[in-house]
Design a protein around this motif. Sequence first.
Motif, PDB file in Angstrom:
ATOM      1  N   ALA A 157       0.854  -1.194   0.000  1.00  0.00           N
ATOM      2  CA  ALA A 157       0.000   0.000   0.000  1.00  0.00           C
ATOM      3  C   ALA A 157       0.892   1.246   0.000  1.00  0.00           C
ATOM      4  CB  ALA A 157      -0.916  -0.030   1.208  1.00  0.00           C
ATOM      5  N   PRO A 158       0.405   2.380  -0.438  1.00  0.00           N
ATOM      6  CA  PRO A 158      -0.938   2.587  -0.978  1.00  0.00           C
ATOM      7  C   PRO A 158      -0.947   2.443  -2.499  1.00  0.00           C
ATOM      8  CG  PRO A 158       0.081   4.703  -0.549  1.00  0.00           C
ATOM      9  CD  PRO A 158       1.095   3.660  -0.193  1.00  0.00           C
ATOM     10  N   MET A 159      -1.744   1.551  -2.997  1.00  0.00           N
ATOM     11  CA  MET A 159      -1.917   1.392  -4.435  1.00  0.00           C
ATOM     12  C   MET A 159      -3.033   2.298  -4.903  1.00  0.00           C
ATOM     13  SD  MET A 159      -1.478  -2.631  -5.163  1.00  0.00           S
ATOM     14  CE  MET A 159      -2.968  -2.961  -4.272  1.00  0.00           C
ATOM     15  N   THR A 160      -3.003   2.589  -6.192  1.00  0.00           N
ATOM     16  CA  THR A 160      -4.005   3.474  -6.757  1.00  0.00           C
ATOM     17  C   THR A 160      -4.230   3.087  -8.208  1.00  0.00           C
ATOM     18  OG1 THR A 160      -4.599   5.793  -7.090  1.00  0.00           O
ATOM     19  CG2 THR A 160      -2.318   5.190  -7.507  1.00  0.00           C
ATOM     20  N   ILE A 161      -5.222   3.685  -8.814  1.00  0.00           N
ATOM     21  CA  ILE A 161      -5.519   3.462 -10.226  1.00  0.00           C
ATOM     22  C   ILE A 161      -5.145   4.719 -10.997  1.00  0.00           C
ATOM     23  CG2 ILE A 161      -7.330   3.023 -11.923  1.00  0.00           C
ATOM     24  CD1 ILE A 161      -8.804   1.421  -9.806  1.00  0.00           C
ATOM     25  N   GLU A 179      -6.731   6.083  -3.050  1.00  0.00           N
ATOM     26  CA  GLU A 179      -5.677   5.100  -2.825  1.00  0.00           C
ATOM     27  C   GLU A 179      -6.139   4.064  -1.813  1.00  0.00           C
ATOM     28  OE1 GLU A 179      -2.307   7.282  -1.499  1.00  0.00           O
ATOM     29  OE2 GLU A 179      -1.779   8.033  -3.495  1.00  0.00           O
ATOM     30  N   VAL A 180      -5.425   2.959  -1.790  1.00  0.00           N
ATOM     31  CA  VAL A 180      -5.704   1.921  -0.802  1.00  0.00           C
ATOM     32  C   VAL A 180      -5.495   2.486   0.598  1.00  0.00           C
ATOM     33  CG1 VAL A 180      -4.892  -0.274   0.128  1.00  0.00           C
ATOM     34  CG2 VAL A 180      -5.154   0.017  -2.332  1.00  0.00           C
ATOM     35  N   GLY A 181      -6.431   2.206   1.490  1.00  0.00           N
ATOM     36  CA  GLY A 181      -6.359   2.690   2.865  1.00  0.00           C
ATOM     37  C   GLY A 181      -7.220   3.889   3.136  1.00  0.00           C
ATOM     38  N   GLU A 182      -7.749   4.529   2.095  1.00  0.00           N
ATOM     39  CA  GLU A 182      -8.565   5.726   2.293  1.00  0.00           C
ATOM     40  C   GLU A 182     -10.003   5.352   2.663  1.00  0.00           C
ATOM     41  OE1 GLU A 182      -8.310   9.341   0.049  1.00  0.00           O
ATOM     42  OE2 GLU A 182      -6.796   8.428  -1.263  1.00  0.00           O
ATOM     43  N   ALA A 210      -6.915  -1.669  -5.042  1.00  0.00           N
ATOM     44  CA  ALA A 210      -7.186  -0.899  -6.257  1.00  0.00           C
ATOM     45  C   ALA A 210      -6.685  -1.727  -7.428  1.00  0.00           C
ATOM     46  CB  ALA A 210      -6.489   0.458  -6.210  1.00  0.00           C
ATOM     47  N   VAL A 211      -7.594  -2.207  -8.270  1.00  0.00           N
ATOM     48  CA  VAL A 211      -7.263  -3.156  -9.337  1.00  0.00           C
ATOM     49  C   VAL A 211      -7.117  -2.385 -10.647  1.00  0.00           C
ATOM     50  CG1 VAL A 211      -7.914  -5.302 -10.468  1.00  0.00           C
ATOM     51  CG2 VAL A 211      -8.611  -4.886  -8.098  1.00  0.00           C
ATOM     52  N   TYR A 256     -12.335  -1.137  -7.627  1.00  0.00           N
ATOM     53  CA  TYR A 256     -11.855  -1.084  -6.243  1.00  0.00           C
ATOM     54  C   TYR A 256     -12.498  -2.212  -5.440  1.00  0.00           C
ATOM     55  CZ  TYR A 256     -10.386   3.671  -7.450  1.00  0.00           C
ATOM     56  OH  TYR A 256      -9.803   4.763  -8.040  1.00  0.00           O
ATOM     57  N   THR A 257     -11.774  -2.624  -4.411  1.00  0.00           N
ATOM     58  CA  THR A 257     -12.313  -3.537  -3.408  1.00  0.00           C
ATOM     59  C   THR A 257     -12.368  -2.784  -2.092  1.00  0.00           C
ATOM     60  OG1 THR A 257     -11.372  -5.471  -4.515  1.00  0.00           O
ATOM     61  CG2 THR A 257     -12.000  -5.724  -2.205  1.00  0.00           C
ATOM     62  N   VAL A 258     -13.531  -2.815  -1.438  1.00  0.00           N
ATOM     63  CA  VAL A 258     -13.705  -2.064  -0.191  1.00  0.00           C
ATOM     64  C   VAL A 258     -14.173  -3.007   0.908  1.00  0.00           C
ATOM     65  CG1 VAL A 258     -14.260   0.049  -1.446  1.00  0.00           C
ATOM     66  CG2 VAL A 258     -16.123  -1.429  -0.634  1.00  0.00           C
TER      67      VAL A 258
END
Length: 948
Positions: A575-579, A782-785, A806-807, A813-815
């Motif tokens: 993390a943090p990943m993003t698109i 981003e991942v974690g938000e 974040a794919v 996204y997966t939440v």
Amino acid sequence: QTPTRTVVIFESFQRITMTERRIDPKIAEEKKEESSDMQSYAPLITAEEKKQKNATTMSSVPATKESSAPQKRNIFVRVCLLLIHLALFALFVPYLAAVCLHQITEDYLYPQLKLMRWVSDGRDFDELTYYHRKCDASDISANSVQDLLISPNMTAEDTTHHMLRHGASMYPNLLTHETAAALREFIDKENKVQEGFHVIQNDYRYSWGIDMNMHPALQTYWKELASNRQLVETLESIIGPDPAIIEFTAITSSYGAVDQHDHQDVVPPGSGAKFARSFIPSYSLFIPLQDTTYDMGATHVCPGTHLCSEGCEESCPPKNLAMSGRHGVWKAGWGALVNQQTTHKGMGHFCEGCLDRIVLIATFAPRPQTKRKLETRMIGQGGSYSLKWNHWGNTFSDFVHADSRMTEVQKYLRSMGLIKGNGWTFVMQASMRISNFEFGYNNAEEFLEDGGFSFLPKSWQALEEEEEEESEDNLWYTFMFETVKIVEGKLKELNKKAVGVFLAFSLGLDLLPRKSGKQRSFLFGGIKSLVVSHGIACLAFWLAMQVLSDSNWAKDIESGKASRLDSPKGNAYIAPMTIPTRDDILITKLYASDMLARYSDVLEFAHPGNRVWKNLVQEMSAEYPNLSASLQQNLCQSMVGWMQVNRRFLQPNVYRQWERLAEESSLVSTCHRQLMSESDELTRVMLRQVDILRDDTQNGRWRDTAIHTKFMPKYLDLWEERFLPTEKPMKKEVSKSSNPLLQWSTRASVEAPTTVQRSPTSRSSLPPTEEPREPYSGAWLEVGEAVEATYRCRGEAWYPATIIDAVSNEGTYTVEYADGDVDEGLQFSCIRRPIPYVIGEKVGLRAKVGRKWSSGTIVEILNEDSVSVKESKTGKVFGNVSLSRLRRSTQIHNGSNLEGRRVLARYNGGDEYFPGVIDEVKEDGTCNIQYDDGDFEEGVAIDDIELQ
């Protein structure tokens, strides 16, 4: 002792020698001449001596007629045995071939099929090089077909940049009028007799695979293409030398053909658009064989969409460019070179009384690199690849010299990979398409119902499907593997029976009565001959298998590396990943491979954010090497700061997922590297070679060896440091530069008071920059938000959640919701940043865990995490309610806090909803909306708006 007696004795000896010893006729003739000489000197023979001579001759020479019959029988038997032996050898060779094919199938072909599996093995998540990008009207790169025209004065560099930017180029005068006319006449005639391929909107369209030996004009076609310097240089620049040919066909459209839909010839989930290291880029050349007007169906292209992973079907129709222009003509012999990832379509033929529109199509692709490198790529998925099966394995130069390189025997052997060739063989492309149930290879059941292979008896094929437990094996593979085993077994039985008959026949000959004396055994002679001939055949096939097993192709399959990138290490993402978005700047070395040729530069021309960054780098690079290290650093800090106002710098992590490049030192280092590369050609070339070698240590054939994992990375880092010196003396007065950014950076640093100590990275000496802001709400999630999401995109209500993945491959996204539920595959429209609650807002309330949802109204904001809510049904006020126990309705109510909210709105009150952001809420309750595609609309009614 008399001369007469001497002559008699000599003649008797001559006859015996000729009959029993079977001397050479030439020697016999010489002996006869000697006898004649002796007779000429002998006196006349008396009657008594003649009588004595005849008696001696009769007693010394056997009867010729009686002895010739056994000799003829002996010769006949031996000829029969020889023919039988040849038949046995001819039957044994196919059996050996079947045995070897069985072994090859088990050791190489089946593992190759498994290595080539794509989606079923989840490789579309692990081998990503780009992201799932959906294009809109702003991505269309040309407004006129003239923008796509290649002019004669353009260099190879210019034409390469043109193709990388637009994904389509128009080359004039590729064919002469005579060649185009001859080809048109030939294809028009063959349309009536050839069995065709299926194409989109197949009615009134005809397409079939072309054999190079069908007409002389076909070779002229390839020779004329090869004579066009601009076309050849562009192809070899983008996809490498002597490209492979993976399609050669013609499409004829007659009056009555309708428009095709906008499409890409290779599907985004399996193309080089998102997976540049897993699938090859390919380019189709469309050449009309007659002048073609708009109404005759001139091909339409949508330039600039070759990196659009989701196509561009919504925005392309009004922006498509006809190769003819709206009122012009697409001239015969002019070629449109189109990236197969570019959105395009064939138009309908609406010109009654006009000629059929015939377009000749050839598709070029990079050659497989299995001989010198580890080939990780496959042919793009979804393509029809209309090429006769015996034409696979050939390259551009093979087609140009087809008269000597593509004879009938060569075509068949090269397509199967049995002789040297540099193209994609039929076996390779069939394996790729069988592994992934590709078009043309997804109808195994129908093929089996039709009787399988026509050249094999049905009893020799595995036509009946056995009812077994579900297997991961492809039905095509199961059928072919079982058929090979059946054929091997049938040939084995035939060989057994044939050898048994041969030996029995030989034994029977031995048992027949023959003259006394030493006689050779037919049985042992036959066994000896079989051992020798079959042994030679076995040795030849064994040597062939040894050569095959020592090939790079076989070794790569055995190592499990063929057609695959190195798998990411570890069990969790970083993390943090993003698109990414189209405005972000993607800093990646995943394209740094010489196998990609100039396609490795595609992001610099086709990704909008990278294109903006490249233009700035080019502008600043001229004087950059002349600056001191501190000034270089200041300049890079300025450039990076200005870019980050509405863009992000992203890089792939070890799992090939995108994350923000946030450290200032890393950003400055990246900027320095690119400016130095742009300013000096030698530095650019050397750094590119370092990147290529570094990529080879990570994804090459020897990536698991100690030298590549431990020593080469350090060695390459050392060389990169040498190519990028940090100190550079100033060679001229840079303050006189006309570049305003460079002037500011230099002046700010030089004019700083000497009494103030400044850090090299201090931003106090830099021009002011605005605070970074998203181009639109939620663009930089981003991942974690913390976010709000609609469960499974049903649009019923917004629930508080946290992004856990974040794919980029899917743009989803997966939440994880507050109650622990996980929701995967959420589109951007189903997720948003949290909006602060306001007093009086209608919400859904779950007062206690396990209770049903009820409606309520917020009466007090306690803090960032809790509010007080009045339940509508009971009037009871619940205090200190956690936000995790609230949900928002997706319906808009008057009085809601709407400004800045992402919505879907019906433009001009139409039926279709478009994404955008509410810019302002007017006093009359209507809204002004800024749409994502750039349009702005005022006074949109609440009823035409839905919250995203």
